[in-house]
Design a protein around this motif. Structure first.
Motif, short mmCIF file in Angstrom:
data_model
loop_
_atom_site.label_atom_id
_atom_site.label_comp_id
_atom_site.label_asym_id
_atom_site.label_seq_id
_atom_site.Cartn_x
_atom_site.Cartn_y
_atom_site.Cartn_z
N LEU A 48 -18.35 -63.93 54.17
CA LEU A 48 -19.74 -64.43 53.82
C LEU A 48 -20.39 -64.13 52.51
CD1 LEU A 48 -21.48 -66.72 55.27
CD2 LEU A 48 -22.74 -64.69 56.09
N LEU A 87 -22.86 -56.81 64.39
CA LEU A 87 -22.65 -56.99 63.23
C LEU A 87 -21.33 -55.98 62.71
CD1 LEU A 87 -24.98 -54.61 61.18
CD2 LEU A 87 -24.93 -54.59 63.93
N GLY A 112 -22.41 -57.04 58.33
CA GLY A 112 -23.74 -57.03 58.27
C GLY A 112 -24.46 -57.83 57.01
N PHE A 113 -23.40 -58.68 56.45
CA PHE A 113 -23.97 -59.47 55.53
C PHE A 113 -25.00 -60.52 55.94
CE2 PHE A 113 -23.88 -62.55 51.89
CZ PHE A 113 -24.27 -61.76 50.87
N CYS A 114 -24.38 -61.35 57.09
CA CYS A 114 -25.18 -62.29 57.57
C CYS A 114 -26.34 -61.92 58.60
CB CYS A 114 -24.15 -62.96 58.86
SG CYS A 114 -23.62 -61.94 60.07
N CYS A 154 -21.37 -66.43 60.72
CA CYS A 154 -20.94 -65.06 60.79
C CYS A 154 -19.47 -65.38 60.48
CB CYS A 154 -21.61 -64.10 61.96
SG CYS A 154 -20.59 -62.72 61.99
N THR A 162 -18.08 -61.73 63.32
CA THR A 162 -17.86 -61.12 64.82
C THR A 162 -17.50 -62.00 65.82
OG1 THR A 162 -20.25 -61.94 65.03
CG2 THR A 162 -19.92 -59.81 64.16
S1 FES Z 1 -21.18 -59.35 60.30
FE1 FES Z 1 -19.94 -60.02 58.33
S2 FES Z 1 -20.62 -62.05 58.34
FE2 FES Z 1 -21.53 -61.54 60.15
#
Ligand code: FES
Ligand code: FES
Lengths: 766, 161
Positions: free
Chosen positions: A200, B98, B101-103, B138, B141
C-alpha cells in the motif's frame, strides 16, 4: 512467563495507530523533490532528449540524463550467485544482465528511467518533467515469452545472443518408463498471470547529505538495506564508509521491496551532484508501471500415476517471463523447479525451466517466488488425474502425501544452497486431515442451502515451502548506559512486527522483561553486514541470530563482572538480569554499564556489546494445506470465496498473533492473484493496469474469514522456528481453482487470474 | 497559479493559510501542517489511506483540494480522541488489525464515521462492517482483524476473547 510463544501485543502499534508512523514520505521535510522522466515506449533507441524547456521551468534545480551522472557502472550489480553444487546438479545457467540504471542508449520497458528532474517541490518537478522531450526510434516489441523464443524474434539485450536469461534442468528416477507404465497420464498447459506485491505504500528514497562528514544518508522503503548499499556502491564507486542506508517504517514489501532499484542509486547520486537533500516519492502509477512485478509463468506439465492414483513421475517444462530483467532470476527459476516436487512421494521427475526476457517491466521475488506457481501446476495435475481415475481430490492426496513413516524425506537433489534436500516435516497427511477438520467437504451442503443462487464447490490445495534461506543473518546487541539492551538485525521489517518478535527473543534469551529490550531500525552504518527480510527467513535467520548473540552478550557481561570484582569468571552466575559470584555484590546490566564510566572500576571500557552472524546449514520446510468453499454465480461466472481454512505444519511460533497475521494476509494476497489481479500489457508493450481501478486489489468484501490451525513441528535450529511468511499465499490458486471446478462440474481451470467469462462460457456450453 | 486564503479548523485548531489552487488537501495536511498520519496510497481516490473527516463525513484527501475545505472542520487520524478512539485503537492492536500500519489511519477514520455517524441499526454486523470498509484497501492483514476490531469497538460489552 515465557515470552516465546506468547501473543505479546505489538510494540509498533501504538505509534502507527496514533498516526505517528515514520514512513519514507513522512520524513521528507525540507528536501527538494526528484521526479523521473520515464520511457513511454517498450522498446526503442533513444534519439535525443531535449531538456531545455524543463531546465528553465520554475523551481527547477537541474534536469539530468545518463551522460551527466558519471556512474562507474550504469547497471545494478548482481544480488546473488547460485551455489556451485546446485549449478552442477541442475545444469543451471544464467546470463549477465545489464539493465541501465538510467537509459543511455536504449529502453527496454515502459517506465524505464530516461531523465531526472530536481526541483524545489513535487508539483514544480512534475510540471518540468512534462516539458522534457524524448525522441525514440521504436524497435519491435516482444511481450509474450513464446514470441521471445521465436527464431525471428529480436534479441532484446545487445550484449546477449538470445532472449534466454537463465535455465536449468534435472531429472531423477526413470520418468520415461514410469510414463510407459502409467494407468493415467495427464498433460496440460498452465498459465500463472503476472501479478505482484503492490504494497500500500509505494517505494521512495530520501537522501540527506552530511556536509560535515561527507557521508550520504539514504532512507529507502526497502526490505534489504545492505543489498541497496551494495548496489549504490557498485554503481557509483563510493565506499561503504560514505553511504549509510536506513530503513524507515515500511508500508509493506512482500518481495517487491526486496530488490535494488535504479531510483535507490540515482537519488543519492543526484543529491551529491546538486548538493541538496533530495526525496523521491513514487506515485501509484509509477509503482504499477515500473516497480518489480511477479509470477508470469507458463508450464507444460505431464503427470503419470498408477491405477491407484500414486504418482509415478512428474515432468514439467516451464518458462518465466522476467520482463526487461530480474536480479532474482536464479531464485525464481530454482524455486519454481524445486517446489514442483511438492509434499508427495515422487519417485521420478524431469524438470526444465527457463527465464525469458521480454519488454514487460522487471520482476522480483513476489511472496512465494515460484512456489505458488509450482503448487498450482502440481495440484491441478493431481486434480486432473483424480478425475480420470474417479477418485476425489482428497483421496488422491491422501495416497500420495508423505507421512510420519516417510519423513524426514530426502530428495536426490541439492537445494539452492547446495545442501541435499531433506524434507524435515512431521506428518503431511495429518495436515490434510486437519484442514478437512476445519472445513469438511460436507460444508458444501450448508453453503448451498445458504446460497441457493450459487453453484458451490469444495477444493483443497497443498504446498511445501522451503523457508529460512541462508546463508546468514546478523544481529547486534548493545547495552546502553542505563542498562537497556538495544537490538539490531539485518532483517528490516516491512510490517512483520520485528520490533516485537525480536524483542521477545532477546528478552527471553536474556531472562529480562520485554521493557528492558528495544529493537532498533536497521541501518547499514551501525550494522556492517546483513541480508534482509524475504523468503520467509527472518524468524529463522534473524530470530536465531538474536538468540545466539544474546548468549554471547551474557558471556561478555560475565567477563566484565569478573574483571570488576576479581571473581573467577567460571563462578559468575547469571539469573534474571543479575550477575553474581560467591561473596561478591550482585550487579545488573545497568551496574555493568556504569563500570566503564569515569572514576569507576573499569574506567574507559567501551559499552558492552555482542555481535554475531547466525548461519544455518540449510533451509527448513513448512508444509500446509488450504481448503476452501467457493460459490460460482452461473449467470456471470464470478466466483465468491465463502469459506477458507489453512492448516500448516510450522515450527515454534515466536508470536502466534504475528504468525497468524502472516497467514491471513498471505491468503488475501493469494486470492488477489487468483481472482482479481493482473498486470495486463498491450501488444505494443504498454501497461494497461496502472491505477487501482484497473489493477484490482481484493477488498474487505472479497476476503472471507480464514480459519487457521497450527500444527507445531519443531525443527533443527536453536529456536525451533520455521518460516511462515509465504504459507498463506502459496496454495490459494490451487484450492480455489479446484473449488470452482467442483462447483461447475464442467471446468478445468488452467490459468490465473481465473476469468469469469471463461467459467461462464464453460457453463453455457455444458 | 493563483493563491487563495483559506480558513479552517484542523483537529480543533483554527488555521488560516495561503495555498495554491491546485494543492491537495492531503499535501496541505502533510506538508504544510506536518500531519503525516494521513497517508497516500494511490492519489487517485481508490485505496482510502488518505481518508479524513470533513465536517464529520469521510472524504478522500488525495482528490480534495485544500481550497475546497475553506470554512470546514477537518479531523485527521491525529485528531481522533475520546473513548471511541481509545477503544478502536486498543481493539486494532488486540485483534492484529494492522501490520505495516500504512492503511491504518484511513481505516480508523472510516470506522469512526461508521460507528458515530452512520444511521444503520446497531450493533453492526460483520457483513455491514465489511461493506462499509470496502472503500479502504489493506494489503497486509486480509481484513479479518480489522473487521473484528471494529465490531469490538462498537459494542465493547460484547468483546469475547
Ligand atoms: S496493515 Fe499494511 S496495508 Fe494495511
Ligand atoms: S490515497 Fe487517497 S484514496 Fe488512495
Amino acid at each position: 512467563m515465557t515470552l516465546i510463544g506468547t501473543s505479546v501485543p505489538r510494540r509498533e502499534d501504538e505509534r502507527l495507530l496514533a498516526g505517528k508512523g515514520s514512513f519514507l514520505a513522512d520524513q521528507a521535510q525540507g528536501a527538494y523533490h526528484v521526479v523521473f522522466v520515464r520511457s513511454d515506449i517498450a522498446h526503442g533507441d533513444l534519439r535525443q532528449i531535449d531538456v531545455s524547456a524543463a531546465q528553465e521551468a520554475p523551481g527547477v534545480v537541474g534536469v539530468f540524463t545518463a551522460g551527466q551522472l558519471g556512474l562507474r557502472d550504469n547497471y545494478i550489480a548482481l544480488l546473488h550467485e547460485p551455489d556451485p553444487e546446485f549449478v552442477a546438479a541442475t545444469a543451471f545457467t544464467m546470463v549477465d544482465q545489464r539493465l541501465a540504471v538510467m537509459a543511455d542508449r536504449r529502453v527496454h520497458y515502459v517506465g524505464q528511467i530516461v531523465a531526472a528532474v530536481v526541483a524545489s517541490d513535487r508539483y514544480l518537478a512534475e510540471d518540468a518533467a512534462e516539458l522534457v522531450n524524448v525522441g525514440y526510434a521504436a524497435l519491435p516489441v516482444v511481450v509474450e515469452m513464446e514470441d521471445a523464443l521465436d527464431a525471428e524474434a529480436p534479441v532484446l539485450h545487445e550484449h546477449l545472443s538470445s532472449n534466454e536469461a537463465a535455465s536449468l534442468s534435472f531429472s531423477f528416477g526413470d520418468p520415461d518408463s514410469a510414463r510407459a507404465q502409467a494407468a493415467v497420464t495427464v498433460a496440460e498447459t498452465y498459465r500463472i498471470g503476472r501479478h505482484g506485491a503492490v504494497p500500500l505504500e509505494c517505494r521512495g528514497v530520501l537522501t540527506r547529505l552530511g556536509h560535515r562528514t561527507g557521508e550520504v544518508d539514504v532512507w529507502t522503503s526497502t526490505q534489504v538495506p545492505h543489498m541497496v548499499r551494495r548496489g549504490i556502491c557498485a554503481a557509483t564507486g563510493w565506499t561503504t564508509d560514505e553511504v549509510r542506508v536506513h530503513v524507515p517504517d515500511v508500508g509493506g514489501g512482500f518481495g517487491t521491496k526486496a530488490n535494488v532499484y535504479p531510483e535507490e542509486i540515482l537519488v543519492p547520486l543526484l543529491a551529491r551532484l546538486t548538493g541538496r537533500d533530495l526525496v523521491w516519492v513514487e506515485d501509484r502509477q509509477e509503482h504499477l508501471t515500473a516497480a518489480a512485478q511477479g509470477r508470469d509463468q507458463v508450464h507444460h506439465c505431464v503427470l503419470s500415476v498408477d491405477a491407484e492414483g500414486r504418482i509415478l513421475a512428474l515432468e514439467d517444462d516451464f518458462l518465466v517471463n522476467i520482463g526487461a530483467g530480474s536480479l532474482w532470476v536464479a531464485g525464481i527459476v530454482a524455486n519454481t523447479a524445486i517446489h514442483l516436487l511438492g509434499p508427495y512421494r515422487v519417485p521420478a521427475a524431469r524438470v526444465g525451466g527457463r527465464g525469458i526476457f521480454t519488454n514487460k517491466a522487471v520482476v522480483a521475488q513476489y511472496r512465494g517466488a515460484g512456489r505458488p506457481e509450482a503448487s498450482f501446476v502440481l495440484e491441478r495435475s493431481l486434480d486432473a488425474a483424480a478425475r480420470r481415475l474417479g477418485l476425489t481430490n482428497v483421496e488422491i492426496r491422501r495416497r500420495n502425501l508423505l507421512t510420519a513413516q516417510d519423513l524426514p524425506y530426502p530428495r536426490p537433489l541439492p537445494y539452492r544452497d547446495g545442501v541435499p534436500i531433506v524434507y524435515d516435516g512431521g506428518d503431511y497427511r495429518a495436515c490434510l486431515d486437519a484442514a478437512l477438520d476445519l472445513l469438511p467437504v460436507g460444508v458444501v451442503a450448508q453453503e448451498q442451502a445458504a446460497h441457493p443462487e450459487l453453484l458451490i464447490g469444495h477444493g483443497v490445495g497443498c504446498y511445501l515451502e522451503a523457508t529460512g534461506r541462508g546463508p546468514y543473518e546478523s544481529a547486534q546487541l548493545t547495552v546502553t548506559p542505563q542498562g537497556r539492551i538495544e537490538v539490531m538485525t539485518g532483517a528490516a521489517s516491512a510490517g512483520q512486527g520485528h520490533e516485537t518478535s525480536f524483542a521477545q527473543v532477546a528478552a527471553e534469551s536474556l531472562a529480562l522483561p520485554m521493557e528492558a529490550v528495544r529493537v532498533l531500525p536497521t541501518d547499514t552504518g551501525s550494522l556492517a553486514h546483513g541480508i534482509g527480510t524475504f523468503a520467509s527467513r527472518s524468524a529463522v535467520l534473524a530470530g536465531n541470530a538474536v538468540a545466539q548473540t544474546a548468549a554471547q552478550l551474557v558471556d561478555a557481561g560475565r567477563r566484565r563482572y569478573a574483571r570488576a570484582t576479581g571473581a573467577d569468571p567460571a563462578e559468575v552466575g547469571y539469573r534474571e538480569g543479575v550477575f553474581q559470584a560467591p561473596d561478591r555484590d550482585p550487579a545488573g546490566w545497568r551496574e555493568l554499564a556504569r563500570l566503564g564510566g569515569p572514576g569507576e572500576a573499569l574506567e574507559g571500557e567501551p559499552p558492552l556489546r555482542a555481535a554475531s552472524m547466525y548461519r544455518c546449514r540449510t533451509v527448513t520446510w513448512t508444509m500446509g494445506v488450504h481448503a476452501t468453499v467457493v460459490g460460482v454465480h452461473p449467470g456471470t461466472g464470478i466466483a465468491r470465496v465463502l469459506r477458507y481454512a489453512v492448516a500448516h505444519e510450522g515450527g515454534v511460533e515466536i508470536n502466534p498473533l504475528v504468525v497468524e497475521g502472516q497467514v491471513l494476509g498471505g491468503v488475501a494476497q493469494g486470492l488477489g492473484g487468483t481472482l482479481y489481479e493482473e498486470f495486463r500489457y498491450g501488444a505494443d508493450g504498454g501497461p494497461r493496469s496502472t491505477t487501482f481501478a484497473e489493477y484490482g486489489l481484493p477488498g474487505a468484501s472479497e476476503v472471507p474469514e480464514v480459519q487457521i490451525r497450527h500444527l507445531g513441528v519443531p525443527t533443527d535450529n536453536p529456536l525451533g522456528v520455521r518460516g511462515a511468511g509465504e504459507s498463506g499465499t502459496i496454495a490459494v490458486a490451487a484450492a480455489v481453482a479446484a473449488a470452482i471446478d467442483a462447483a461447475t462440474g464442467c471446468t478445468h481451470v488452467t490459468a490465473t487470474p481465473i476469468a469469469p467469462r471463461m467459467v461462464k462460457s464453460a457453463l453455457d456450453a455444458a | 497559479m493563483t493563491d487563495h486564503v483559506i480558513r479552517l479548523a484542523v483537529n480543533d485548531e483554527q488555521i488560516e493559510a495561503t495555498v495554491p489552487a491546485r494543492l491537495t488537501l492531503a499535501d496541505f495536511l502533510r506538508d504544510r501542517l506536518g500531519l503525516t498520519g494521513t497517508h497516500l496510497g494511490c492519489e487517485h481516490g481508490v485505496c482510502g489511506a488518505c481518508t479524513v473527516l470533513v465536517d464529520e463525513r469521510s472524504v478522500r484527501a488525495c482528490i480534495t483540494l485544500a481550497v475546497q475545505v475553506d470554512g470546514c472542520s477537518i479531523t485527521t487520524v491525529e485528531g481522533l480522541t475520546g473513548p471511541l478512539a481509545d477503544r478502536l485503537r486498543a481493539a486494532f492492536s488486540r485483534r492484529h488489525g494492522l501490520q505495516c500500519g500504512f492503511c491504518t489511519p484511513g481505516f480508523l477514520v472510516t470506522a469512526t464515521e461508521m460507528i458515530e455517524n452512520d444511521s444503520r441499526p446497531k450493533p453492526l454486523t460483520a457483513d455491514h462492517v465489511r461493506e462499509t470498509l470496502s472503500g479502504n484497501t489493506c494489503r497486509c492483514t486480509g481484513y479479518q482483524g480489522i473487521v473484528q476490531a471494529v465490531l469490538d469497538a462498537e459494542a465493547p460489552d460484547h468483546i469475547t476473547g
